[in-house]
Design an enzyme around this catalytic site. Structure first.
Site, PDB file in Angstrom:
ATOM      1  N   ALA A 127      11.718  42.323   9.687  1.00  0.00           N
ATOM      2  CA  ALA A 127      12.831  41.839   8.859  1.00  0.00           C
ATOM      3  C   ALA A 127      13.410  42.950   7.991  1.00  0.00           C
ATOM      4  CB  ALA A 127      12.343  40.684   7.974  1.00  0.00           C
ATOM      5  N   ARG A 181      26.228  44.342  11.919  1.00  0.00           N
ATOM      6  CA  ARG A 181      27.096  43.376  12.594  1.00  0.00           C
ATOM      7  C   ARG A 181      27.372  42.126  11.748  1.00  0.00           C
ATOM      8  NH1 ARG A 181      23.677  43.561  18.116  1.00  0.00           N
ATOM      9  NH2 ARG A 181      22.098  44.313  16.648  1.00  0.00           N
ATOM     10  N   ARG A 216      23.642  15.988  -3.095  1.00  0.00           N
ATOM     11  CA  ARG A 216      23.183  17.347  -3.373  1.00  0.00           C
ATOM     12  C   ARG A 216      21.724  17.352  -3.810  1.00  0.00           C
ATOM     13  NH1 ARG A 216      27.448  18.810  -7.700  1.00  0.00           N
ATOM     14  NH2 ARG A 216      26.103  20.624  -7.925  1.00  0.00           N
TER      15      ARG A 216
HETATM   16  C1  UD1 Z   1      16.037  43.045  19.719  1.00  0.00           C
HETATM   17  C2  UD1 Z   1      15.298  43.540  20.965  1.00  0.00           C
HETATM   18  C3  UD1 Z   1      16.005  42.979  22.205  1.00  0.00           C
HETATM   19  C4  UD1 Z   1      16.035  41.464  22.124  1.00  0.00           C
HETATM   20  C5  UD1 Z   1      16.655  40.986  20.787  1.00  0.00           C
HETATM   21  C6  UD1 Z   1      16.423  39.487  20.648  1.00  0.00           C
HETATM   22  C7  UD1 Z   1      14.367  45.772  20.503  1.00  0.00           C
HETATM   23  C8  UD1 Z   1      14.554  47.222  20.708  1.00  0.00           C
HETATM   24  N1  UD1 Z   1      15.321  44.980  21.016  1.00  0.00           N
HETATM   25  O1  UD1 Z   1      17.359  43.559  19.768  1.00  0.00           O
HETATM   26  O2  UD1 Z   1      15.322  43.381  23.378  1.00  0.00           O
HETATM   27  O3  UD1 Z   1      16.746  40.943  23.215  1.00  0.00           O
HETATM   28  O4  UD1 Z   1      16.022  41.628  19.678  1.00  0.00           O
HETATM   29  O5  UD1 Z   1      17.048  39.004  19.506  1.00  0.00           O
HETATM   30  O6  UD1 Z   1      13.391  45.373  19.922  1.00  0.00           O
HETATM   31  N2  UD1 Z   1      14.167  45.602  12.485  1.00  0.00           N
HETATM   32  C9  UD1 Z   1      13.330  46.220  11.588  1.00  0.00           C
HETATM   33  N3  UD1 Z   1      13.344  47.568  11.507  1.00  0.00           N
HETATM   34  C10 UD1 Z   1      14.118  48.357  12.275  1.00  0.00           C
HETATM   35  C11 UD1 Z   1      14.988  47.712  13.213  1.00  0.00           C
HETATM   36  C12 UD1 Z   1      14.976  46.327  13.302  1.00  0.00           C
HETATM   37  O7  UD1 Z   1      12.584  45.566  10.875  1.00  0.00           O
HETATM   38  O8  UD1 Z   1      14.056  49.580  12.135  1.00  0.00           O
HETATM   39  C13 UD1 Z   1      14.163  44.124  12.571  1.00  0.00           C
HETATM   40  C14 UD1 Z   1      15.510  43.511  12.241  1.00  0.00           C
HETATM   41  O9  UD1 Z   1      15.589  43.196  10.856  1.00  0.00           O
HETATM   42  C15 UD1 Z   1      15.525  42.251  13.094  1.00  0.00           C
HETATM   43  C16 UD1 Z   1      14.611  42.607  14.259  1.00  0.00           C
HETATM   44  O10 UD1 Z   1      13.868  43.740  13.889  1.00  0.00           O
HETATM   45  O11 UD1 Z   1      14.978  41.125  12.409  1.00  0.00           O
HETATM   46  C17 UD1 Z   1      15.385  42.922  15.540  1.00  0.00           C
HETATM   47  O12 UD1 Z   1      16.301  43.962  15.273  1.00  0.00           O
HETATM   48  P1  UD1 Z   1      17.800  43.884  15.764  1.00  0.00           P
HETATM   49  O13 UD1 Z   1      18.495  45.092  15.298  1.00  0.00           O
HETATM   50  O14 UD1 Z   1      18.375  42.568  15.446  1.00  0.00           O
HETATM   51  O15 UD1 Z   1      17.541  44.033  17.352  1.00  0.00           O
HETATM   52  P2  UD1 Z   1      18.411  43.472  18.538  1.00  0.00           P
HETATM   53  O16 UD1 Z   1      19.482  44.445  18.849  1.00  0.00           O
HETATM   54  O17 UD1 Z   1      18.799  42.081  18.256  1.00  0.00           O
HETATM   55 MG    MG Z   2      18.627  40.809  16.565  1.00  0.00          MG
END
Ligand code: UD1
Ligand code: MG
Length: 412
Positions: free
Chosen positions: A10, A16, A302
């Site tokens: 998280a 985005r 509420r």
């Molecule tokens: C990720 C997956 C993808 C999957 C998708 C499903 C990877 C590389 N990709 O992509 O295969 O289909 O989720 O929803 O894992 N986060 C961190 N630290 C970081 C980067 C991300 O804690 O350095 C957390 C984000 O807060 C988020 C989660 O990891 O809750 C996923 O990251 P996000 O950037 O949303 O990955 P997706 O592009 O959605």
């Molecule tokens: Mg994601």
């Protein structure tokens, strides 16, 4: 150490979403996304939940300060999902157990699916198991690459896929279970050689397969629970799906919802059997509604509203932080805020509880069996005795309220 723990990712910035708020604090049907993921983990029984936070970390920690089962882990720089998991190394490096890894932006996750994942992991004795979904529109998700025998070979992120791979409809919703030691071994070798230059958790799986470990992918996630929320559009779609679940659960419990598409009910709301919710009703926050009530159309309830049984709330009635005992009727155009209303009170059209004096919020107490005529204003703090009769159009303050009881007829 050999139990099962969970890691929830998280820490991401979420460009985005275009937000200053941590993504996982954005709400779906009244609760932050992260709450749902935490509950799904609790549902399968984990010893500890490590939540990796970074962007707006203090906001997230503050919102969940009462959750005693969370261990907060900092990821100061967001270098990707594998890097985020690596931040938990200090806590988990010696553990022989299983580690569930989920994303905080996947609120539609269900405990049942995690149970399927765990069962598969145990029956297959795999080093890692992931649950996958097949989506009609897979754009944006990591694609599952399988060989001719159906064995998983790895996951390719959307931005790294070839035109052929983009056609794959089986995706990674980010529900994984790992044998902890093998996971941390593989993470050491993950490289950021992809379009985004990030350390991808998904690459750890291919590395595990390459070094001979058993990795199993089970298509166990329904399309509607696969969604990871990366944009405001997806946030609203997740809300719609969650709303359908909430209403469907209420209907199973004997509540009539006349027009589900035009009704909104917070996930924290409880509603008793045979209550009817009429269209355009909006119920927000911790609200409890008894049996046999009729609410709406166009009612707004509420947080802090508690309705007894057989209560009728009609058109344009707003209730906040108030309890209404059995048999109260407020059929038209009224505001009941910070009030306690006794049994069988008739609230005439247009009643206002004037609860705010410019500095403080004050309470209104209305006894049992009162009659309050249309267009009245009760200026709080004020208390009406049992059986009080208030003529239509009366302004009641504490000064003139004390006279009004069963015998004391109101005067303007
Ligand atoms: C990720 C997956 C993808 C999957 C998708 C499903 C990877 C590389 N990709 O992509 O295969 O289909 O989720 O929803 O894992 N986060 C961190 N630290 C970081 C980067 C991300 O804690 O350095 C957390 C984000 O807060 C988020 C989660 O990891 O809750 C996923 O990251 P996000 O950037 O949303 O990955 P997706 O592009 O959605
Ligand atoms: Mg994601």
């Amino acid at each position: 150490m050999g139990g099962r723990v969970a890691i929830i990712l998280a820490a991401g910035v979420s460009s985005r979403m275009n937000t200053k708020l941590a993504k996982v604090l954005h709400e779906v049907c009244g609760r932050p996304m992260l709450s749902y993921v935490l509950d799904a983990c609790r549902g399968v029984g984990v010893e500890k939940i490590y939540v990796v936070v970074g962007y707006s970390a203090e906001q997230v920690k503050d919102r969940f300060r009462d959750a005693g089962d969370i261990v907060w882990v900092r990821q100061d720089e967001q270098k990707g999902t594998a890097h985020a998991v690596t931040c938990c190394r200090e806590h988990l490096k010696g553990s022989d157990g299983q580690t569930l890894i989920l994303c905080g932006d996947g609120p539609l996750i269900r405990t049942e699916t995690l149970r399927t994942l765990i069962d598969k992991h145990e029956s297959e004795h795999s080093a890692a198991t992931l649950a996958t979904a097949v989506l009609a529109e897979p754009a944006g998700y990591g694609r599952i690459i399988r060989d001719a025998y159906g064995n998983i070979q790895g996951i390719i992120e959307d931005s790294d896929c070839t035109a052929e791979q983009l056609k794959i409809t089986e995706v990674n919703p980010s529900y994984y279970l790992f044998n902890n030691k093998i996971l941390f071994g593989a993470l050491d070798n993950v490289q950021p050689d992809n379009v985004k230059g990030e350390y991808y958790l998904t690459d750890a799986l291919a590395l595990m397969i390459a070094s001979g470990h058993k990795v199993v992918a089970v298509t166990a996630v329904r399309p509607e629970e696969a969604m990871g929320v990366n944009s405001r559009q997806q946030l609203s779609e997740a809300g719609k799906i969650m709303q359908e679940r909430i209403q469907s659960r209420l209907m199973d419990n004997g509540v009539t919802i006349v027009d589900p598409a035009n009704t909104w009910v917070d996930v924290r709301t409880k509603i008793g059997q045979d209550t009817v919710i009429e269209p355009f009703t909006y119920i927000h926050g911790e609200v409890k509604i008894g049996r046999n009530c009729r609410v709406g159309p166009f009612a707004f309830l509420r947080s802090g509203t508690v309705l007894g049984d057989d209560v009728v709330l009609g058109v344009f009635t707003e209730v906040k932080n108030s309890s209404l005992a059995d048999g109260v009727r407020a059929r038209h155009h009224s505001y009941l805020g910070d009030a306690t209303v006794g049994k069988n009170v008739n609230v005439g059209a247009g009643l206002i509880t004037a609860n705010y004096d410019g500095k403080n919020i004050n309470r209104t107490e209305i006894g049992n069996d009162c009659y309050i005529g249309s267009g009245s204003i009760l200026i709080a703090p004020v208390a009406l005795k049992d059986g009080a009769h208030i003529d239509a159009g009366t302004v009641v303050s504490q000064d003139n309220a004390s006279k009004r009881g069963r015998q004391g007829k109101s005067r303007r």
